[in-house]
Design a protein around this motif. Structure first.
Motif, mmCIF file in Angstrom:
data_model
loop_
_atom_site.group_PDB
_atom_site.id
_atom_site.type_symbol
_atom_site.label_atom_id
_atom_site.label_comp_id
_atom_site.label_asym_id
_atom_site.label_seq_id
_atom_site.Cartn_x
_atom_site.Cartn_y
_atom_site.Cartn_z
ATOM 1 N N GLY A 79 0.842 -1.074 -0.213
ATOM 2 C CA GLY A 79 -0.071 -0.216 -0.013
ATOM 3 C C GLY A 79 0.779 1.192 0.056
ATOM 4 O O GLY A 79 0.530 2.346 0.662
ATOM 5 N N ALA A 80 1.981 1.188 -0.759
ATOM 6 C CA ALA A 80 2.901 2.347 -0.819
ATOM 7 C C ALA A 80 2.290 3.617 -1.443
ATOM 8 O O ALA A 80 1.844 3.423 -2.562
ATOM 9 N N PRO A 81 2.435 4.737 -0.857
ATOM 10 C CA PRO A 81 1.900 5.834 -1.584
ATOM 11 C C PRO A 81 2.729 6.273 -2.861
ATOM 12 O O PRO A 81 2.193 7.044 -3.906
ATOM 13 N N LEU A 82 4.270 6.144 -3.017
ATOM 14 C CA LEU A 82 5.123 6.160 -3.835
ATOM 15 C C LEU A 82 6.047 5.378 -3.760
ATOM 16 O O LEU A 82 6.247 4.519 -3.010
ATOM 17 N N VAL A 83 6.869 5.329 -4.930
ATOM 18 C CA VAL A 83 7.948 4.658 -5.239
ATOM 19 C C VAL A 83 9.334 5.365 -5.518
ATOM 20 O O VAL A 83 8.946 6.356 -6.289
ATOM 21 N N THR A 84 10.423 5.352 -4.624
ATOM 22 C CA THR A 84 11.430 6.169 -5.153
ATOM 23 C C THR A 84 12.769 5.237 -5.438
ATOM 24 O O THR A 84 12.862 4.059 -5.167
ATOM 25 N N GLU A 85 13.448 6.088 -6.318
ATOM 26 C CA GLU A 85 14.850 5.576 -6.838
ATOM 27 C C GLU A 85 15.703 6.568 -6.754
ATOM 28 O O GLU A 85 15.500 7.639 -7.079
ATOM 29 N N GLN A 128 7.455 4.425 -14.932
ATOM 30 C CA GLN A 128 6.167 5.013 -14.590
ATOM 31 C C GLN A 128 4.790 4.305 -15.313
ATOM 32 O O GLN A 128 3.944 3.986 -14.700
ATOM 33 N N ASP A 129 4.984 3.668 -16.598
ATOM 34 C CA ASP A 129 4.087 3.009 -17.117
ATOM 35 C C ASP A 129 3.857 1.549 -16.180
ATOM 36 O O ASP A 129 2.535 1.303 -16.473
ATOM 37 N N ALA A 130 4.759 1.146 -15.738
ATOM 38 C CA ALA A 130 4.725 -0.160 -14.945
ATOM 39 C C ALA A 130 4.435 0.006 -13.574
ATOM 40 O O ALA A 130 3.692 -1.048 -12.988
ATOM 41 N N LEU A 131 4.462 1.156 -12.896
ATOM 42 C CA LEU A 131 4.236 1.483 -11.385
ATOM 43 C C LEU A 131 2.813 1.738 -11.255
ATOM 44 O O LEU A 131 2.231 2.483 -11.913
ATOM 45 N N PRO A 132 2.097 1.189 -10.111
ATOM 46 C CA PRO A 132 0.926 1.501 -9.935
ATOM 47 C C PRO A 132 0.637 2.808 -8.898
ATOM 48 O O PRO A 132 -0.720 3.243 -8.733
ATOM 49 N N VAL A 133 1.794 3.444 -8.655
ATOM 50 C CA VAL A 133 1.761 4.625 -7.938
ATOM 51 C C VAL A 133 2.870 5.624 -8.374
ATOM 52 O O VAL A 133 3.419 5.156 -9.176
ATOM 53 N N ARG A 281 3.454 26.316 -1.009
ATOM 54 C CA ARG A 281 2.959 25.001 -0.142
ATOM 55 C C ARG A 281 1.920 24.635 -0.717
ATOM 56 O O ARG A 281 1.493 23.559 -0.876
ATOM 57 N N GLU A 282 0.902 25.477 -0.958
ATOM 58 C CA GLU A 282 -0.400 25.170 -1.760
ATOM 59 C C GLU A 282 -0.210 24.232 -3.076
ATOM 60 O O GLU A 282 -0.848 23.237 -3.319
ATOM 61 N N ARG A 283 0.940 24.618 -3.771
ATOM 62 C CA ARG A 283 1.132 24.129 -4.979
ATOM 63 C C ARG A 283 1.510 22.735 -4.700
ATOM 64 O O ARG A 283 1.315 21.729 -5.444
ATOM 65 N N VAL A 284 2.394 22.642 -3.695
ATOM 66 C CA VAL A 284 3.154 21.181 -3.376
ATOM 67 C C VAL A 284 1.848 20.271 -2.822
ATOM 68 O O VAL A 284 1.901 19.042 -3.183
ATOM 69 N N GLU A 285 1.065 20.858 -1.973
ATOM 70 C CA GLU A 285 0.175 19.829 -1.464
ATOM 71 C C GLU A 285 -0.715 19.607 -2.560
ATOM 72 O O GLU A 285 -1.410 18.390 -2.453
ATOM 73 N N VAL A 286 -1.200 20.320 -3.593
ATOM 74 C CA VAL A 286 -2.016 19.819 -4.716
ATOM 75 C C VAL A 286 -1.081 18.774 -5.471
ATOM 76 O O VAL A 286 -1.824 17.711 -5.888
ATOM 77 N N ALA A 287 0.206 18.994 -5.581
ATOM 78 C CA ALA A 287 0.861 17.859 -6.531
ATOM 79 C C ALA A 287 1.181 16.721 -5.566
ATOM 80 O O ALA A 287 1.093 15.642 -6.358
ATOM 81 N N ALA A 288 1.210 16.571 -4.423
ATOM 82 C CA ALA A 288 1.514 15.492 -3.648
ATOM 83 C C ALA A 288 0.077 14.663 -3.378
ATOM 84 O O ALA A 288 0.111 13.533 -3.368
ATOM 85 N N GLY A 289 -0.980 15.264 -3.633
ATOM 86 C CA GLY A 289 -2.377 14.714 -3.502
ATOM 87 C C GLY A 289 -2.955 14.359 -4.701
ATOM 88 O O GLY A 289 -4.075 13.955 -4.879
ATOM 89 N N ALA A 290 -2.467 14.677 -5.996
ATOM 90 C CA ALA A 290 -3.196 14.458 -7.132
ATOM 91 C C ALA A 290 -3.155 13.240 -7.261
ATOM 92 O O ALA A 290 -2.232 12.170 -6.931
ATOM 93 N N ALA A 291 -4.071 12.513 -8.037
ATOM 94 C CA ALA A 291 -4.244 11.141 -8.486
ATOM 95 C C ALA A 291 -3.323 10.582 -9.517
ATOM 96 O O ALA A 291 -2.706 9.482 -9.080
ATOM 97 N N GLY A 292 -2.750 11.585 -10.288
ATOM 98 C CA GLY A 292 -1.787 10.904 -11.136
ATOM 99 C C GLY A 292 -0.754 12.207 -11.356
ATOM 100 O O GLY A 292 -0.734 13.125 -10.738
ATOM 101 N N ALA A 293 0.287 11.663 -12.062
ATOM 102 C CA ALA A 293 1.632 12.561 -12.348
ATOM 103 C C ALA A 293 1.131 13.663 -13.113
ATOM 104 O O ALA A 293 0.220 13.426 -14.175
#
Length: 443
Positions: A79-85, A128-133, A281-293
């Motif tokens: 249930g990870a919210p994102l993947v990092t590398e 990105q195409d292969a990851l669900p998050v 800050r508001e722009r970052v919160e919108v970006a972090a909460g968006a459903a897609g990239a």
């Protein structure tokens, strides 16, 4: 070969390509790629089936799509919210460069060039195409700089995020490391970054030796790193901040003091933000909460990337070979700093092998580190740390080491237990049968 297969092509002898659908379904001669070391046509009963099977094997062997698919499965299960590398390379050589495959065992910087950017953007899109998050990429700490770089770190990351929509994981400790080691200003890097794409922040400690900063994750977070965090927090509100500590864990009170210092640095930055920071800050919160990239700009098509991939592969192979195989240092690199990086890679390799195979330092005692560093100087790593541990033990045994008979016996038993396809049986009858067979074979 794997890349050709993913495009529906067959890479034949001499590097020529042809469509997979043009291969015969029945008996035929399939030109074998130079990956196998020969260009002699191979006669098979089902040419097309053989070509597809070998192509799939190449894809699995390169660790690309299968590795990403496995990562996607883990992200879903956890249930990870994102993947990092990390933005780095850790291996080079192999078929694309007609040279032995080499592994660094640690993160090395990619050159900030147009070639590297184009290749990285395509790799990010594939992931990105292969990851669900969402995917977030992290800046790394570096001891060396590439000659002829065309962009700063901030410009490179801005272009990457703009072209792919990827999120950023900013490691403020790595910005400090690059300030000490490469003379790069953290404030300038932060000013150039697309902070609206910020997904996460890392903070870590390190240590300075002979004017070189080592990102150790094993020391307290120094004041300069906290100052970079304050600067970041004065520009944007980080969605999350993580203290990285991998070893040498302090007492709980000391660790809580580090966390408190991180909170203070964030609060100090937030108080200095003002009205402009509120909008950021508001722009970052919108970006972090968006459903897609965010929407990504199209880049070069995959076929046109092949020359860039080849140039980048050759450059990275030359660099890594100089660091781990003792070949000449490529033109333009700082020889002193390259020597520092080579020693750091060898030390890291010794440390990780000691963790992967903790029995080796126990058997060898105080001799372990010196013996491993001498071995690493002659033998680059090419198959991962577990294979490295086995090869190191075999190297010592072939040389009649260690000197004590009991230690040599224990090392031999350890190697035999792990080098076969399955653990050796401890049943007396089985062990006696094996010993008898060895005696008869010698006769």
């Amino acid at each position: 070969m794997a890349e050709a297969f993913l495009r529906g092509r067959w890479l034949g002898g001499g590097g020529t390509e042809r469509p997979l659908e043009r291969l015969a379904e029945g008996r035929g001669a399939v030109p074998v790629t130079r990956v196998t070391g020969t260009t002699t046509p191979l006669k098979v009963h089902r040419a097309a089936e053989f070509a597809r099977a070998l192509g799939e094997l190449a894809v699995r062997g390169c660790g690309g799509p299968d590795a990403v698919a496995a990562l996607a499965e883990r992200a879903t299960a956890l249930g990870a919210p994102l993947v990092t590398e990390h933005i780095a390379f850790v291996r080079a050589g192999g078929a694309p460069t007609a040279s032995p495959r080499l592994e660094a065992g640690h993160l090395l910087p990619v050159p900030r060039t147009r070639d590297a950017l184009d290749v990285l953007c395509e790799n990010v899109r594939v992931a990105q195409d292969a990851l669900p998050v969402p995917l977030a990429v992290e800046n790394i700490a570096a001891l060396i700089s590439w000659p002829g770089e065309e962009m700063t770190e901030g410009q490179f990351l801005y272009e990457l995020a703009d072209r792919t929509g990827v999120r950023l994981l900013v490691d403020v400790a790595n910005l400090h490391t690059n300030h000490v080691n490469r003379g790069e200003d953290p404030a300038e890097a932060l000013a150039e970054l697309p902070l609206e794409a910020l997904a996460y922040v890392h903070v870590a400690g390190g240590v300075e030796r002979d004017g070189v900063w080592h990102d150790s994750h094993a020391h307290p977070v120094p004041r300069p790193v906290l100052d970079v965090l304050t600067d970041l927090a004065s520009r944007v509100s980080p969605p999350g901040v993580l203290l990285e500590r991998d070893e040498n864990f302090p007492e709980p009170a000391e660790l809580e003091g580090e966390l408190a210092a991180i909170r203070d640095a964030l609060e100090k930055g937030a108080s200095a933000k003002g009205a402009a920071g509120k909008g950021a800050r508001e722009r970052v919160e919108v970006a972090a909460g968006a459903a897609g990239a965010p929407a990504a700009r199209p880049g070069p098509d995959r076929g046109s990337l092949e020359p860039a991939r080849q140039r980048l592969a050759l450059a990275q192979t030359a660099l890594l070979s100089a660091l781990v195989a003792g070949t000449p240092v490529p033109e333009g690199f700082d020889r002193v700093r390259m020597a520092v990086q080579a020693r750091a890679l060898a030390a890291k390799r010794a440390d990780v092998v000691a963790k992967v195979a903790p029995e080796l330092p126990v058997i060898l005692g105080a001799e372990y580190r010196a013996a491993f560093l001498a071995y690493a100087q002659e033998r680059p790593m090419g198959g991962g740390y577990r294979r490295d541990a086995l090869d190191f033990a075999e190297h010592l045994l072939r040389a009649g080491r260690p000197g004590e008979a009991w230690a040599r016996r224990e090392l031999r038993e350890w190697w035999l237990e792990r080098s076969g396809p399955r653990p050796r049986s401890r049943r007396p009858a089985v062990r006696l049968a094996r010993a008898t067979r060895r005696v008869l074979l010698r006769r």
